[in-house]
Motif scaffolding. Structure first.
Motif, PDB file in Angstrom:
ATOM      1  N   GLU A 129       0.872  -1.174   0.000  1.00 26.10           N
ATOM      2  CA  GLU A 129       0.000   0.000   0.000  1.00 26.10           C
ATOM      3  C   GLU A 129       0.909   1.223   0.000  1.00 26.10           C
ATOM      4  O   GLU A 129       1.760   1.364   0.868  1.00 26.10           O
ATOM      5  CB  GLU A 129      -0.867   0.008   1.251  1.00 26.10           C
ATOM      6  CG  GLU A 129      -1.745  -1.221   1.393  1.00 26.10           C
ATOM      7  CD  GLU A 129      -2.331  -1.356   2.792  1.00 26.10           C
ATOM      8  OE1 GLU A 129      -3.212  -0.548   3.124  1.00 26.10           O
ATOM      9  OE2 GLU A 129      -1.883  -2.240   3.528  1.00 26.10           O
ATOM     10  N   ASP A 130       0.757   2.089  -1.009  1.00 30.55           N
ATOM     11  CA  ASP A 130       1.543   3.317  -1.055  1.00 30.55           C
ATOM     12  C   ASP A 130       0.732   4.418  -1.723  1.00 30.55           C
ATOM     13  O   ASP A 130      -0.465   4.241  -1.987  1.00 30.55           O
ATOM     14  CB  ASP A 130       2.895   3.092  -1.740  1.00 30.55           C
ATOM     15  CG  ASP A 130       2.777   2.627  -3.195  1.00 30.55           C
ATOM     16  OD1 ASP A 130       1.747   2.908  -3.847  1.00 30.55           O
ATOM     17  OD2 ASP A 130       3.738   1.995  -3.681  1.00 30.55           O
ATOM     18  N   GLU A 131       1.388   5.523  -2.021  1.00 34.63           N
ATOM     19  CA  GLU A 131       0.658   6.665  -2.590  1.00 34.63           C
ATOM     20  C   GLU A 131       0.112   6.379  -3.980  1.00 34.63           C
ATOM     21  O   GLU A 131      -0.746   7.103  -4.478  1.00 34.63           O
ATOM     22  CB  GLU A 131       1.541   7.921  -2.600  1.00 34.63           C
ATOM     23  CG  GLU A 131       2.751   7.859  -3.511  1.00 34.63           C
ATOM     24  CD  GLU A 131       4.009   7.295  -2.853  1.00 34.63           C
ATOM     25  OE1 GLU A 131       5.106   7.562  -3.363  1.00 34.63           O
ATOM     26  OE2 GLU A 131       3.899   6.581  -1.833  1.00 34.63           O
TER      27      GLU A 131
END
Length: 172
Positions: free
Chosen positions: A76-78
């Motif tokens: 999960e990241d930007e």
């Protein structure tokens, strides 16, 4: 200028398993074949000829190599909620190629600090859906093995489709 990407398009005997997972979770399944990204999408005025020469120089001395993918991870990241198929053999060679390609003409595009070779098999719209997808794929015990014989450059088309423009054979 065009957005290009440098990738490995591995071909596996049991690729249908990957494709079945991608059909369920990857919005790009119909636009690009299963791949391992070496250089992430970049927009440059480098000509294809210049890029081809850069590829040839960087890959000089690198021979065909074996890879194996097995097991899944989530990130999960930007940029989103991703489901990855992990590279468990050949990781060091892939990292080496990644670092070589980001030198010289492509240095300015390197904004990746923690590159970990993987194959994206899903992009989910929420964390909850990511965890559900991860639970589902975690039951898959398949191993995916092949020999990497070439590195490819694609252009990302107007409909986000992958158009292969350069293929560099690995023969050391």
């Amino acid at each position: 200028m065009s957005v290009r990407t440098i990738m490995i398009f591995p071909e596996f005997r049991n690729e249908n398993v990957i494709n079945d997972i991608r059909k369920k979770y990857d919005p790009l399944v119909d636009l690009v074949l299963p791949h391992i990204t070496l250089v992430f999408p970049f927009d440059s005025d480098l000509s294809n000829k210049e890029l081809s020469l850069h590829l040839k120089e960087c890959l000089s001395g690198i021979k065909e190599f074996s890879i194996e993918l097995e097991g899944f991870s989530k990130r999960e990241d930007e940029y989103g909620n991703y489901l990855f198929l992990n590279v468990v053999q050949g990781e060091d060679i892939i990292k080496n190629i990644h670092h070589k390609l980001y030198k010289g003409k492509l240095k300015q595009f390197n904004n990746v600090n923690d590159y970990a070779p993987h194959m994206t098999v899903g992009k989910l719209s929420s964390t909850e859906l990511l965890y559900e997808a991860y639970d589902y794929v975690s039951e898959c015990n398949e191993k995916f093995s092949t020999v990497v014989k070439k590195i490819s450059v694609e252009v990302i088309g107007e409909q986000e489709e992958s158009i292969i423009i350069i293929e560099q054979e690995l023969n050391g």
